[in-house]
Design an enzyme around this catalytic site. Structure first.
Site, PDB file in Angstrom:
ATOM      1  N   CYS A   1      36.185  24.044  15.668  1.00  0.00           N
ATOM      2  CA  CYS A   1      36.632  24.858  16.904  1.00  0.00           C
ATOM      3  C   CYS A   1      36.688  26.121  16.777  1.00  0.00           C
ATOM      4  CB  CYS A   1      38.223  23.980  17.195  1.00  0.00           C
ATOM      5  SG  CYS A   1      38.897  24.927  18.577  1.00  0.00           S
TER       6      CYS A   1
ATOM      7  N   CYS B   1      32.152  25.195  17.255  1.00  0.00           N
ATOM      8  CA  CYS B   1      31.975  25.161  18.867  1.00  0.00           C
ATOM      9  C   CYS B   1      32.288  25.810  19.621  1.00  0.00           C
ATOM     10  CB  CYS B   1      32.558  23.923  19.132  1.00  0.00           C
ATOM     11  SG  CYS B   1      32.249  23.168  21.239  1.00  0.00           S
TER      12      CYS B   1
ATOM     13  N   GLY C   1      52.965  23.062  17.645  1.00  0.00           N
ATOM     14  CA  GLY C   1      53.290  22.321  18.927  1.00  0.00           C
ATOM     15  C   GLY C   1      54.751  22.782  18.657  1.00  0.00           C
TER      16      GLY C   1
ATOM     17  N   CYS D   1      33.801  26.113  25.579  1.00  0.00           N
ATOM     18  CA  CYS D   1      34.329  26.899  26.043  1.00  0.00           C
ATOM     19  C   CYS D   1      33.973  27.666  26.830  1.00  0.00           C
ATOM     20  CB  CYS D   1      36.401  26.685  26.212  1.00  0.00           C
ATOM     21  SG  CYS D   1      36.035  27.652  24.282  1.00  0.00           S
TER      22      CYS D   1
ATOM     23  N   ASN E   1      45.419  14.974  14.590  1.00  0.00           N
ATOM     24  CA  ASN E   1      45.827  16.078  15.613  1.00  0.00           C
ATOM     25  C   ASN E   1      44.837  15.898  16.034  1.00  0.00           C
ATOM     26  OD1 ASN E   1      45.185  20.011  14.840  1.00  0.00           O
ATOM     27  ND2 ASN E   1      45.407  18.651  16.833  1.00  0.00           N
ATOM     28  N   GLY E   2      44.016  15.967  17.820  1.00  0.00           N
ATOM     29  CA  GLY E   2      42.505  16.285  18.103  1.00  0.00           C
ATOM     30  C   GLY E   2      42.775  16.016  19.770  1.00  0.00           C
TER      31      GLY E   2
ATOM     32  N   ASP F   1      44.157  41.531  23.699  1.00  0.00           N
ATOM     33  CA  ASP F   1      45.019  40.187  23.621  1.00  0.00           C
ATOM     34  C   ASP F   1      43.773  39.166  23.377  1.00  0.00           C
ATOM     35  OD1 ASP F   1      46.350  38.114  23.721  1.00  0.00           O
ATOM     36  OD2 ASP F   1      46.644  37.653  25.845  1.00  0.00           O
ATOM     37  N   ASP F   2      44.079  37.664  23.064  1.00  0.00           N
ATOM     38  CA  ASP F   2      43.272  36.621  22.457  1.00  0.00           C
ATOM     39  C   ASP F   2      42.062  36.304  23.606  1.00  0.00           C
ATOM     40  OD1 ASP F   2      45.442  35.115  23.059  1.00  0.00           O
ATOM     41  OD2 ASP F   2      44.155  33.487  22.513  1.00  0.00           O
TER      42      ASP F   2
ATOM     43  N   TYR G   1      43.164  32.294  18.318  1.00  0.00           N
ATOM     44  CA  TYR G   1      43.899  32.171  18.900  1.00  0.00           C
ATOM     45  C   TYR G   1      44.783  31.061  18.199  1.00  0.00           C
ATOM     46  CZ  TYR G   1      47.718  30.860  21.524  1.00  0.00           C
ATOM     47  OH  TYR G   1      49.441  30.438  22.356  1.00  0.00           O
TER      48      TYR G   1
ATOM     49  N   CYS H   1      48.087  20.336  18.722  1.00  0.00           N
ATOM     50  CA  CYS H   1      49.697  19.547  17.146  1.00  0.00           C
ATOM     51  C   CYS H   1      48.965  19.789  15.691  1.00  0.00           C
ATOM     52  CB  CYS H   1      49.442  18.465  16.531  1.00  0.00           C
ATOM     53  SG  CYS H   1      48.935  16.796  18.303  1.00  0.00           S
TER      54      CYS H   1
END
Lengths: 475, 475, 475, 475
Positions: free
Chosen positions: C256, C452, C45, C455, C119-120, C365-366, C262, C17
């Site tokens: 993040c 962070c 969003g 991922c 948002n989160g 691409d990202d 991105y 969001c």
């Protein structure tokens, strides 16, 4: 019977349109004013509606599929000052709604810009259109309105009014028309006076409308009919009335009796009669010849209401609304599933069991066309405990097509062409069915020679040979 | 520059439409197929879109204001099997959107039912319309498309194709056309080849479209241009190509150079050129004559992208998207408040401050029309820290109106008619402004004699006296 | 890659969001002001958007499915004077759009009326919700936002701010929040600073937003990040900043990294970095370790643009937009037919054949998630004549789920958990695939310890045991 | 009087909702089935409507502002097989429509997923909500329905049904409820039986609805009332009836007499009475005590119809619809201009001048609340020529608020608290006004001790101290 909508539940012929026009000496919010008239005329057509009005020397149009409140509400949030405008509500035809057919139509031609809204049916449109086709005209709609615009443009007369008069003498049949041309509002009624058209004035504002109910809403009391064969031109300087029709040619009037029987709103006054009062009278006549009046008079709402009240008053029988009508059908509702479509009349009319149980009912409606919905209705009443159902129609048997603006099915589909009243009663399950005889109906109006009863009698006031051929071909 | 929409933010002339036609030997869901082509052509017009196709020997039309996905999505939920259909996307004109002008237009005339979609501009429409007015034609739209339908209907030739050929020799100017007539799909391109039109075939399906990008989406590889002056008739039996144009009369081609400069999508191939490649070449030319290349090449997205890339490659300067574009403008968004309308270009283009801060920028766009949005843009870049802003246009100075389908403002409004490049630089606050000279532009295409450069040179390939008069009168 | 919409065509994780809040000392048209911010945040969003603001001591909410311009345009026609409001744009989740989940949420509780936009992702929501369930709470949405409202209402602290602080110390994970409570606008960021949140001031108006691009549109230059663990209360008298987080507990930041890779718009500045610049740097790093750079650098638009530009600048290879993107996807377009759904990426990305034919392409691409759309993309490029396709991702291999607001598929679906870069190349048909190694990515930011990278690395900054269990159970 | 809509034109209290629930042993298209019931209950609420049903073990909800045909038509195009569902129509409150308040409400809690639709008013909601607030509950709507969900979730009872029974003994006032819980359909009626709720069965399908008219539409003949204090649980195996109410506590019934006077549809049967018949009886009673019956009985359509018919039958006076009602008010019509809002009753009711001119009218309506619209109405009739207007109300003077689901204005606004019938006649310009005395009304029903007449008498069947306080505070 009922004005055509999502749940057809009642037996009646369908009708075409309602029109309105407004001219104001001062600039006013013409679209808002047109709204009141069109809202009052909504019963004459629910498929589409539209307005056209002059703004800065241009004609602005706003029209869409849908009812007046839906189509115009958003548009009315802004002010649209103007002197003149016209509006139209259109009846929902079977074949599917076409936005292209929505009126008013606006065209540019050698005479300038014209906006036109029309109620009626040109009976010689086939021949005229053939002629225009030959000369290379194109038609983008399937309306007589477009035909009228073509003819005006084709006229060799230099002056617009002369062209218009020429065209009005070429077309035959039924037409009540409002137009905007330059700074003028023009209203016309055909020489037979098939369709109604009234005018009224109040505080410098002139209003034309299909029915008086659309003048009443403005509080207009100074009103009269636009006369058959009359052409009225309103601008800032004057209101001029002309007689455009060749007096040798048109020797009679031919008011559509069905306007009184069914189309018009009960509180309107048309052709010199109060709609409610004349319907009551039809109900009274119906009783006067009824050999088997029941115990309780119930109307098919809302089309049978006034006649049923007349019947009840004459017969001194009790009157009750033994059928409840659900009015909450949104305009967008087009029965999405097959099951729903089959529900048909059951979605709209609901018997009040306790009122009708064990009773011999006199059920009054205005007319009978195909007989299919009446069959369902009689079954509903019997299933709800009615001891006997006697269907009484406040009009004669419909046996002939109309070429003047009423959408009557083909002869074959008309139940009265197939069956006698007794046969109909048997087919629809009623204990008896009877119609108001034509001679009785004629007695209800003082000047019956001024009316068209062709759908009952087959005696057309106009030569309809061409129209008939065209219709045959289409079907 | 950009295709016209809610937030005009870039300098470019506006354009009219995109068209597509499909014929399939087997019945297929024609509206769905048309969707792909129209979606691919959306950049050629966002005001309205529509389709017309044959269903049970009738032509069915579906059109509305709005973009392709919005207008057609709901309609595509049902299957509409058919053999042939045409579609249209229409450009958003200033004066307000008129649903009446949405295409395809469908008309009934002495030849039968015709559906027609048109891209271009008839330069002698004024004279032809005057003639039609005299004869009594009415116009319900302000499109040349309606004119074409009138002329076909008027033709005295008995056979439809003969009529069509006659009409195509009467009209002058730019027209790429797709039509449905009976069971045929017909495509036509004007003898000058102003506007593009390509055809392709795959698996028994023939597709016509304004640009190759609309054929690529079907995976069609077998394609060619519809030739200037060519008329192609497709039906189940055959695909017939005719040359309708009088070879004595039309001695040259006149492809619109602006299709390559701006209108077409970069991945399309038009007039024998890859749009992206030719734009790159323009950018390279632009560099080759640039006496003051900056330190960083940034495009005005998306119209300046390809040329900027060409410039960067030639100059070996870094290329960065120093302006971010917000693409999320809904079609319905028409800046409800005054404050919002004044936001203008700021709603759409956003400088990447860190990329441009302290840099001498070479900002590449395709063309300059009024100069107003460029002024805002230069200010945005300077406010974001750009040390210098050098605006480079990949086309010459626009000084003349177009009568073949591009919506160029009046001469007075064209900044290049008022000011020299130096004057423009001063007015818009740029450090320098330079254009691609016409002779350089001509070198970018091998066959410059086949192109129309009239908006730059004033040398029109067609006698535009009439058109010019008409335009003068209108303004 | 791309922000989720009707035609997913690019490889990237999805996100949740964007939020915004405005407080003005004078009464202004808060909804209009919120519009600018939300329009600028639309890329975060597109499913739904909404606003809530104080009017006459009540909180008024307006929200619907759809994009900002569509949802708010109509509402903005009227003036809505107010001092404070918040807004939200919500990402389109797979499972279908639920109006119930649209934000801001407004609730009445013992503390009064509260409006909240978030948002989160609360990583311990499962445990907290279980607790609330036990105590008898009901949930009407599936949002963490509703959880926050419950917790605030449950707090035994008398003062609202004390309750809020208590709750902020109970929830774990990622949250950037704006709230209205009484006459106050409140903004909060989680102690790790996962999601961005910036504030700016101009002329007595304070604005909070997820990204700086939403402050730039107001011309705000005086701005700063809301600090991790900071709570800011704005009212007419003052702007008070509090640190609510237990300093013993939160010893690190955890921005993040995917916001930079991105999510954010290139012209935004987040976590102290210019988004465009950091992406360029990633592209440069990517080149620096690339053993097989091709002949031409092309981005996957728009997600690969900045990195591709960085790669091109570093490599001195030419940069071209060899893929054209069709931006004209209406919000309502949900591919009505199966055939259309299968069109997928082909509806959006179109190769510029002439640019890529015969070339060894470096496609940037990202990130790479499932590999499915990349497979289609590589085929498109090869079919268009590309000699070689080398896919370069400006981020490392994604192997682990995110519990802080990114919608990453399950481990099994992540292609990098199944295959090596060589294996991926084989599967998607590319000549080579390579990722930016994690250590290189870390070098791109100066303070990599503040980010962070979970991922990529699986090293979560927060104990995510609970969250992981919950997610397992759900799948 | 009339059910609240865009043009309030009649004197009557407003009401809340209609509910329906369906359980089928076989999977059927539950939303379509619910449609019929809700369409039949549309007169009980036009603001919003919604359905909730079980699909794949989840509860799916579909609701929106608008009438049944508008909201559900599109949704019904697809088949939605299911065993159980509930539906709701909601009354349009003054303060503006809130989609948040649309029902059914669905919540997840420790008991699982629950969908609930409710008709009535919890008279101790203030105290219960205060309690919940204290414990930290949040409210997202302003409905009693949300309160019920909270209480169920809070209950410490392990089994759902035990929780439900506990809650039903906590709440006081009027409630007819349908719910979905797991694979069960549950229906509940409050111990006093304030609001109606009927159940019927046919072919393995069980239907609950507020009125019998919603069972009639399915052709259900096997039906009964859900008893006061009864709780019915339907699932595939069985239909179980429980009595949940403490017999010591509830010693009487308290059917809302206003359901018979005004709310219910004439063809429904409630509390053991035919609505039409009981209204006729009220009209007869009204005549029996009328010292000054006029010459013509006219109803205020549609609320006065049945009573007017009873009056006419008893008096042997003629009955005519002297007022025509325009039913074509679209749901979206919210009088965009001030002028239109002022039109008020004139948009809806139109006198039939010829019917009423010169007559002494007995105008029958069901009730009188504020007197404002009656004033306009009397003026309309007099302006149309009525000689005398005698207003007859088929209910006593309303003097007290209702705490059980009727939206009656504050005491001050109730005209009968300010004026005697004579005073009212003077204020509204009528020649006389009279009410049906309470003792007469009581005689119309055999078991008057089972009814609540509190709005007339002030004698409330339940201790309403709390409710009264709450209401005072709100006003």
């Amino acid at each position: 019977m009922e004005h055509h909508d999502a749940y057809p539940y009642s037996e009646s012929p369908k009708h075409f349109c309602g029109i309105a026009g407004i001219f104001s000496k001062k600039e006013i919010n013409i679209p808002e004013k047109l709204f009141y008239a069109l809202y009052s005329l909504q019963h004459r057509g629910q498929e589409s509606c539209g307005i056209a009005y002059r703004k800065h020397n241009h004609i602005t149009t706003y029209k869409d599929l849908g009812m007046v409140t839906t189509v115009l509400s958003h548009y009315l949030k802004e002010d649209h000052p103007s002197h003149a405008g016209i509006g139209h509500v259109r009846y929902s035809t079977h074949g599917g709604s076409k936005i292209e057919n929505a009126q008013p139509l606006v065209a540019t031609c050698n005479k300038g810009d014209i906006a036109l809204a029309h109620n009626g049916n040109i009976s010689n449109s086939g021949a005229l259109q053939s002629e225009l086709f030959k000369e290379g005209s194109i038609f983008q709609t399937t309306t007589d309105t477009e035909l009228l615009l073509h003819l005006i443009a084709r006229s060799k007369k230099a002056a617009f009014l002369d062209s218009l008069k020429e065209v009005l003498n070429m077309v035959e049949g039924a037409f009540s028309i409002v137009m905007i041309y330059n700074d003028k509002l023009i209203a016309v009624r055909d020489p037979y006076g098939f369709r109604p058209l009234v005018m009224g004035e109040k505080d410098g504002t002139t209003v034309f409308a299909s029915e008086t109910c659309a003048l009443d809403i403005y509080g207009i009391t100074d009103m009269r009919e636009v006369k058959p064969g009359e052409l009225i031109v309103v601008d800032k300087e004057s209101t001029v009335s002309l007689s455009y029709a060749d007096p040798g040619k048109y020797r009679r009037k031919a008011h559509c009796i069905f306007e009184l029987i069914y189309f018009a709103r009960p509180d309107s006054r048309l052709f010199g009669y109060s709609v409610h009062e004349i319907r009551k009278k039809m109900g009274q006549c119906l009783y006067s010849i009824d050999k088997n009046p029941g115990e309780l008079v119930i109307p098919v709402p809302d089309s049978g209401n006034s006649a049923a009240q007349g019947y009840a008053i004459a017969s001194k029988l009790p009157y009750e609304q033994g059928l409840t009508r659900n009015h909450y059908t949104g305009r967008t509702f087009i029965q999405p599933t097959k099951a729903m479509r089959e529900f048909g009349v059951k979605m709209k009319l609901h018997p009040v069991k306790e009122a009708i149980k064990g009773k011999k009912l006199t059920v009054v409606d205005d007319s009978l066309v195909r007989g299919t919905t009446s069959k369902t209705l009689v079954k509903l009443l019997k299933d709800s405990g009615a001891k006997e159902v006697h269907l009484r129609l406040s009009s004669p048997e419909i046996k002939f097509p109309c070429f003047f603006g009423i959408d009557i099915p083909t002869r074959k589909e008309l139940i009265s062409n197939r069956l006698s009243p007794e046969g109909i009663a048997k087919e629809i399950g009623a204990d008896s069915v009877s119609f108001l005889p034509l001679e009785q109906l004629k007695k209800c109006v003082k000047n019956s020679e001024d009316f068209c009863f062709a759908c009952f009698s087959g005696e057309y006031p106009v030569d309809i040979q061409q129209a008939e051929k065209l219709q045959e071909k289409e079907k």
